[in-house]
Design a protein around this motif. Structure first.
Motif, short mmCIF file in Angstrom:
data_model
loop_
_atom_site.label_atom_id
_atom_site.label_comp_id
_atom_site.label_asym_id
_atom_site.label_seq_id
_atom_site.Cartn_x
_atom_site.Cartn_y
_atom_site.Cartn_z
N ASP A 156 37.84 -26.55 -6.59
CA ASP A 156 36.99 -27.02 -7.70
C ASP A 156 37.46 -26.48 -9.04
O ASP A 156 37.16 -27.06 -10.09
N MET A 157 38.21 -25.38 -9.01
CA MET A 157 38.73 -24.79 -10.25
C MET A 157 40.14 -25.26 -10.57
O MET A 157 40.75 -24.79 -11.54
N GLY A 158 40.69 -26.14 -9.73
CA GLY A 158 42.01 -26.67 -10.03
C GLY A 158 43.16 -25.95 -9.35
O GLY A 158 44.30 -26.01 -9.82
N TRP A 159 42.88 -25.30 -8.21
CA TRP A 159 43.92 -24.60 -7.46
C TRP A 159 44.07 -25.23 -6.08
O TRP A 159 43.09 -25.65 -5.47
N ASP A 160 45.30 -25.23 -5.58
CA ASP A 160 45.56 -25.53 -4.18
C ASP A 160 45.79 -24.20 -3.47
O ASP A 160 46.60 -23.38 -3.91
N CYS A 161 45.08 -23.99 -2.37
CA CYS A 161 45.12 -22.69 -1.70
C CYS A 161 45.28 -22.87 -0.20
O CYS A 161 44.59 -23.70 0.41
N GLN A 162 46.17 -22.10 0.38
CA GLN A 162 46.35 -22.04 1.82
C GLN A 162 46.06 -20.63 2.29
O GLN A 162 46.49 -19.65 1.65
N ILE A 163 45.34 -20.51 3.39
CA ILE A 163 44.97 -19.20 3.92
C ILE A 163 45.26 -19.18 5.42
O ILE A 163 44.92 -20.12 6.14
N HIS A 164 45.89 -18.09 5.86
CA HIS A 164 46.21 -17.92 7.27
C HIS A 164 45.70 -16.55 7.73
O HIS A 164 45.60 -15.61 6.93
N ARG A 165 45.40 -16.44 9.00
CA ARG A 165 44.99 -15.15 9.55
C ARG A 165 46.21 -14.35 9.94
O ARG A 165 47.24 -14.89 10.37
N ASP A 166 46.12 -13.03 9.80
CA ASP A 166 47.12 -12.12 10.34
C ASP A 166 46.36 -11.09 11.17
O ASP A 166 45.77 -10.16 10.62
N GLY A 167 46.35 -11.30 12.46
CA GLY A 167 45.54 -10.45 13.32
C GLY A 167 44.06 -10.74 13.11
O GLY A 167 43.67 -11.74 12.52
N SER A 168 43.23 -9.82 13.57
CA SER A 168 41.78 -10.01 13.46
C SER A 168 41.20 -9.46 12.17
O SER A 168 40.04 -9.73 11.84
N ASP A 169 42.00 -8.69 11.42
CA ASP A 169 41.44 -7.93 10.30
C ASP A 169 41.95 -8.32 8.93
O ASP A 169 41.40 -7.87 7.92
N TRP A 170 42.98 -9.17 8.82
CA TRP A 170 43.52 -9.54 7.52
C TRP A 170 43.66 -11.05 7.41
O TRP A 170 43.86 -11.75 8.43
#
Length: 215
Positions: free
Chosen positions: A192-206
């Motif tokens: 909504d603010m004009g960014w494209d974002c990708q997020i991935h998990r690394d383990g259970s904590d990050w």
């Protein structure tokens, strides 16, 4: 209240600097290996700005792949440890509060670990607007943080959804901001603010994220 909490947050990390590595990471050698792996995966290059560099464990990995690194943190005690740890001519350390820090430089990559969750929701938009101004053309933001599913480990202050109480080894108590990351909610808000974002998990904590402003 936000300014008061942010001041307490800086005070907490100033006093925690000497015990931070052991209490945050436990096995520092294993943490270094994980950090090196993540930095290699994210491929930061060119001119890199590191926000909230802390004691320099991530800075240490960044200088191995970036042309130059500017590393800032509001806690001078943490910066002193980082300077001693990372002795490279390609890194410049500054004691600075990101909310008031100014520079004419533009960066190919802006990186922060365990910082986004310390940004108050009331300053979220301001923070990402600042990042946009600091990015060079085709620049990107890289970040590591903690996912919302580990939220139960913190002691939240009653009637304060984003304020937790932390205790140092000597028993002193501090209040800090802690907004664990909900990946979908963060992607939606940034979109909504004009960014494209990708997020991935690394383990259970990050979680590992990358964001780019849309042109």
């Amino acid at each position: 209240m936000t300014d008061e909490i942010l001041a307490d947050q800086v005070g907490y990390y100033r006093r925690r600097a000497g015990e931070y590595d052991a209490t945050a990471y436990g096995d520092v050698a294993a943490a270094r290996e994980r950090i090196a792996r993540l930095v290699a995966r994210m491929r930061p290059s060119g001119r890199v700005l590191e926000i909230a560099c802390g004691t320099g464990l991530w800075t240490e990995a960044l200088v191995g792949v970036a042309d130059t690194v500017v590393a800032i943190d509001a806690a001078p005690e943490a910066v002193a440890i980082a300077r001693d740890r990372v002795r490279s001519g390609s890194v410049t350390f500054e004691v600075a509060d990101v909310f008031s820090w100014t520079t004419d430089d533009r960066f190919d990559v802006i990186f922060f670990s365990a910082w986004l969750s310390h940004v108050p929701m009331s300053r979220f938009d301001q923070f990402w607007q600042l990042l946009r101004r600091l990015l060079a053309e085709d620049g990107r933001v890289l970040f590591i943080d903690e996912p919302v599913n580990v939220r139960a480990k913190e002691a939240y202050v009653p009637d304060a959804d984003e304020i937790v109480e932390r205790r140092l080894q000597d028993g002193r108590k501090f209040r800090i901001v802690k907004n664990f990351v909900d990946p979908q909610a963060l992607r939606d808000r940034l979109r909504d603010m004009g960014w494209d974002c990708q997020i991935h998990r690394d383990g259970s904590d990050w979680i590992q994220g990358e964001a780019r402003p849309r042109s």
